[in-house]
Enzyme design. Structure first.
Site, mmCIF file in Angstrom:
data_model
loop_
_atom_site.group_PDB
_atom_site.id
_atom_site.type_symbol
_atom_site.label_atom_id
_atom_site.label_comp_id
_atom_site.label_asym_id
_atom_site.label_seq_id
_atom_site.Cartn_x
_atom_site.Cartn_y
_atom_site.Cartn_z
ATOM 1 N N CYS A 1 17.636 -7.056 -15.594
ATOM 2 C CA CYS A 1 16.458 -6.653 -16.430
ATOM 3 C C CYS A 1 16.131 -5.160 -16.186
ATOM 4 C CB CYS A 1 15.048 -7.206 -16.397
ATOM 5 S SG CYS A 1 13.930 -6.916 -17.211
ATOM 6 N N CYS B 1 18.945 -3.051 -22.737
ATOM 7 C CA CYS B 1 18.002 -4.088 -22.363
ATOM 8 C C CYS B 1 18.784 -5.225 -22.534
ATOM 9 C CB CYS B 1 16.914 -4.090 -23.667
ATOM 10 S SG CYS B 1 15.849 -5.561 -23.431
HETATM 11 N N1 DGL Z 1 15.335 -8.094 -20.578
HETATM 12 C C1 DGL Z 1 14.623 -6.993 -20.295
HETATM 13 C C2 DGL Z 1 15.464 -5.676 -20.003
HETATM 14 O O1 DGL Z 1 16.367 -5.770 -19.572
HETATM 15 C C3 DGL Z 1 13.191 -6.925 -20.555
HETATM 16 C C4 DGL Z 1 12.862 -7.231 -21.906
HETATM 17 C C5 DGL Z 1 11.228 -7.669 -22.134
HETATM 18 O O2 DGL Z 1 10.919 -8.545 -21.541
HETATM 19 O O3 DGL Z 1 10.733 -6.647 -22.622
HETATM 20 O O4 DGL Z 1 14.683 -4.518 -20.351
#
Ligand code: DGL
Length: 271
Positions: A70, A180
């Site tokens: 993430c 993301c």
């Molecule tokens: N998947 C996450 C990222 O790579 C976060 C998405 C979220 O929960 O806002 O930033």
């Protein structure tokens, strides 16, 4: 080796999916914090607290290395978490460096969550590698919700991306950085809007290679198609234990959701 991965939700599956291709013989623990998704609109303190608890949980289940799959959690929490635990903690970083390198002075669009865009980690990286000021940063928070609901090809998702890109002349871009892990599901939309020439870069392949190097694992690089037909297959090929905010996932509905998401990731992997 037992490899733990965490994300606010199912974005991290895109990192896990790449790991299946490159390191198919390892064992995985995948934690989706579905009770708290999205992270990208939360306060840093909250994200740090969730991330710390999850890393601790994964270690308690035997993880020997943890990938924070993430970008948002990596931006705000990785330094603090690394200080707390002895095992290697690997983070995600928007692939700005290869994008700027490959751009030949055309522009680079970096999409991420609002938190990732606001935090110093990305700013510092851009200051360091983007000496010609080629990068434009675009927050796309709603794609997280569309991904969680498997609305990859929906009108809502298309209309949202079109609306957010409207102020930009898309013909000046040669690179699109997916900052993301939830954004991978929508590659066909970007391809349609930006055209055939744009290079779409995520950090997943680089992250798994980095993990392999750090932990002495040999990359297999199997380009064999990964397609699941039965929901229970997602638990055994390779061996994975899935958790939804600490609860072991065993029910067919949730496994089917995960199966469809992996199948989607396979379809869009080379777009
Ligand atoms: N998947 C996450 C990222 O790579 C976060 C998405 C979220 O929960 O806002 O930033």
């Amino acid at each position: 080796m037992k490899i733990g991965l965490m994300d606010s939700g199912m974005g991290g599956l895109s990192v896990l999916h790449e790991a299946f291709h490159l390191l198919p013989n390892e064992e995985y623990l995948f934690y989706a914090d579905v009770d708290h998704v999205p992270y990208g609109l939360k306060k840093p303190e909250e994200i740090i607290s969730y991330t710390t608890d999850i890393v601790e949980f994964l270690i308690s289940k035997g993880a020997e290395v943890v990938i924070i799959a993430c970008n948002t959690a990596t931006s705000v929490a990785i330094e603090k978490v690394r200080k707390l635990y002895d095992i290697p903690i690997i983070g995600m970083e928007p692939a700005v460096k290869p994008a700027v390198h490959n751009s030949h002075n055309k522009r680079v669009m970096v999409m991420a969550t609002p938190v990732t865009i606001r935090e110093n980690k990305l700013k510092t990286l851009i200051d360091k590698v983007d000496t010609e000021h080629l990068c434009d940063l675009l927050p796309m928070p709603r794609l997280v919700e569309f991904a969680e609901n498997e609305m990859y090809e929906s009108h809502e998702a298309y209309d949202y991306v079109i609306k957010e890109l409207k102020p930009y002349d898309l013909s000046v871009y040669s690179e699109l950085v997916l900052g993301c892990t939830h954004f991978n599901y929508f590659k066909p939309i970007y391809r349609n809007l930006f055209g055939d020439e744009i290079e779409i870069i995520d950090g997943n392949n680089g992250t798994i290679r980095h993990l392999a190097g750090k932990c002495g694992l040999t990359i297999e690089n199997t380009d064999k198609k990964l397609k699941y037909k039965e929901p229970t297959e997602v638990l055994t090929h390779p061996k994975v234990t899935y958790y939804a905010s600490g609860r072991l996932i065993t029910d067919e509905k949730m496994l089917t959701h995960i199966m469809r998401m992996h199948n989607r990731l396979e379809e869009v992997r080379h777009i």
